[in-house]
Design an enzyme around this catalytic site. Structure first.
Site, PDB file in Angstrom:
ATOM      1  N   GLY A  83       0.807  -1.202   0.000  1.00  0.00           N
ATOM      2  CA  GLY A  83       0.000   0.000   0.000  1.00  0.00           C
ATOM      3  C   GLY A  83       0.848   1.263   0.000  1.00  0.00           C
ATOM      4  NE  ARG A 142       4.981  -1.923   3.824  1.00  0.00           N
ATOM      5  CZ  ARG A 142       3.705  -2.003   4.189  1.00  0.00           C
ATOM      6  NH1 ARG A 142       2.853  -2.699   3.474  1.00  0.00           N
ATOM      7  NH2 ARG A 142       3.279  -1.386   5.270  1.00  0.00           N
ATOM      8  NE  ARG A 199      -3.982  11.173  -9.051  1.00  0.00           N
ATOM      9  CZ  ARG A 199      -5.024  11.836  -8.553  1.00  0.00           C
ATOM     10  NH1 ARG A 199      -5.217  11.900  -7.249  1.00  0.00           N
ATOM     11  NH2 ARG A 199      -5.887  12.431  -9.355  1.00  0.00           N
ATOM     12  NE  ARG A 236      -3.717  -5.578   0.948  1.00  0.00           N
ATOM     13  CZ  ARG A 236      -3.116  -4.639   1.687  1.00  0.00           C
ATOM     14  NH1 ARG A 236      -2.185  -3.864   1.151  1.00  0.00           N
ATOM     15  NH2 ARG A 236      -3.425  -4.493   2.957  1.00  0.00           N
ATOM     16  CB  ILE A 237       3.425  -7.460   0.193  1.00  0.00           C
ATOM     17  CG1 ILE A 237       3.923  -6.406  -0.799  1.00  0.00           C
ATOM     18  CG2 ILE A 237       3.710  -8.850  -0.352  1.00  0.00           C
ATOM     19  CD1 ILE A 237       5.427  -6.458  -1.032  1.00  0.00           C
ATOM     20  CB  SER A 297       0.148  -3.523   7.643  1.00  0.00           C
ATOM     21  OG  SER A 297      -0.589  -2.394   7.217  1.00  0.00           O
ATOM     22  CG  MET A 301      -8.693  -0.863   5.261  1.00  0.00           C
ATOM     23  SD  MET A 301      -8.664   0.868   5.771  1.00  0.00           S
ATOM     24  CE  MET A 301     -10.296   1.393   5.219  1.00  0.00           C
ATOM     25  CD  GLU A 302      -5.542  -1.544   1.270  1.00  0.00           C
ATOM     26  OE1 GLU A 302      -5.622  -0.370   1.669  1.00  0.00           O
ATOM     27  OE2 GLU A 302      -5.240  -2.492   2.027  1.00  0.00           O
ATOM     28  CB  SER A 335       0.668  -3.520  11.505  1.00  0.00           C
ATOM     29  OG  SER A 335      -0.709  -3.251  11.300  1.00  0.00           O
ATOM     30  CG  ASP A 336      -3.209  -2.850  14.395  1.00  0.00           C
ATOM     31  OD1 ASP A 336      -4.400  -2.961  14.719  1.00  0.00           O
ATOM     32  OD2 ASP A 336      -2.840  -2.628  13.230  1.00  0.00           O
ATOM     33  NE  ARG A 353       1.716   1.118  10.096  1.00  0.00           N
ATOM     34  CZ  ARG A 353       1.617   1.825  11.225  1.00  0.00           C
ATOM     35  NH1 ARG A 353       1.684   1.205  12.406  1.00  0.00           N
ATOM     36  NH2 ARG A 353       1.436   3.130  11.186  1.00  0.00           N
TER      37      ARG A 353
END
Length: 236
Positions: A22, A26, A45, A89-90, A92, A184-185, A207-208, A221
């Site tokens: 995301g 990263r 962007r 996708r990689i 969190s 979320m993806e 991550s949490d 992260r």
């Protein structure tokens, strides 16, 4: 030709397999620390995209931004206009289960979502979409080769990061729909892949944790989720 969100005209400069974190930083971290002979193919962007070589094999990495509309745009353009075959996708995630801890690596078997993304695009009314079984099998083989434990499970792809007390609780999503973690993806990524006849998978690092006080920092992260990066890179 270039798309509204990817400035590259020459589609041959993007590999058939793209890793998609995301966070643009990263993507930059992976390109600078794992790849050789790197070229940058996108910075529109500040959504950075790179192609390089990992152990002599060509692979690309490009950020998706946050949320389903964002990854929906970038993954669709990569699949449809740049002839990408595989997107992994990689990212969190937040753990819903006491069994999971920060830095654990998860592999999404499928994604449950309340989102109307797949329905609105005209693909499916389903609220559960699966990852590609072939890609998931290769990911599990890579993890075994690297001796990195992974947990394959259903994840929750949410449109909402901050839920009000009156909203549906994470415990309800976990207990009713069997989701072990939230991000979320992936639901949108899986929808695009299936609609276009492509392959998609999702590797996540915890991550949490909703059931404890465990949490990582933004810098961690960005730079420390190396296990899932190494697994994904092995697919090159």
């Amino acid at each position: 030709m270039a798309t509204p969100h990817i400035e590259l005209d020459d589609k041959s400069l993007i590999a058939k397999t793209v890793l998609m974190p995301g966070d643009p930083l990263r993507a930059k971290y992976i390109a600078e620390n794992f790849l050789t002979d790197v070229i940058m193919f996108n910075k529109v962007r500040n959504v950075f995209g790179y192609t390089g070589y990992y152990k002599g094999k060509r692979i690309s990495v490009m950020a998706s931004g946050m949320g389903m509309p964002s990854i929906g745009i970038y993954s669709y353009e990569l699949f449809k206009f740049y002839d990408v075959e595989n997107i992994i996708r990689i990212g969190s995630c937040g753990a819903y289960s006491k069994e999971l801890h920060i830095y654990d690596v998860l592999l999404a078997k499928d994604a449950y979502s309340e989102s109307s993304y797949a329905k609105t695009m005209g693909f499916s009314d389903s609220h559960v979409l699966s990852a590609n079984e072939e890609l998931n099998s290769l990911i599990k083989q890579a993890a075994l080769k690297l001796n990195i434990p992974i947990t394959e499970c259903r994840i929750h792809s949410s449109d909402v990061f901050y839920r009000l007390p009156s909203g549906v609780s994470y415990k309800d999503v976990r207990d009713i729909h069997g989701c072990m973690a939230v991000e979320m993806e992936s639901f949108a990524l899986f929808a695009n892949a299936q609609a276009l006849g492509k392959k998609a998978a999702c590797l996540l690092t915890v991550s949490d944790c909703f059931e404890s006080d465990e949490m990582t920092s933004a810098l961690e992260r960005q730079n420390s989720f190396t296990k899932m990066m190494e697994i994904a890179l092995e697919l090159a």
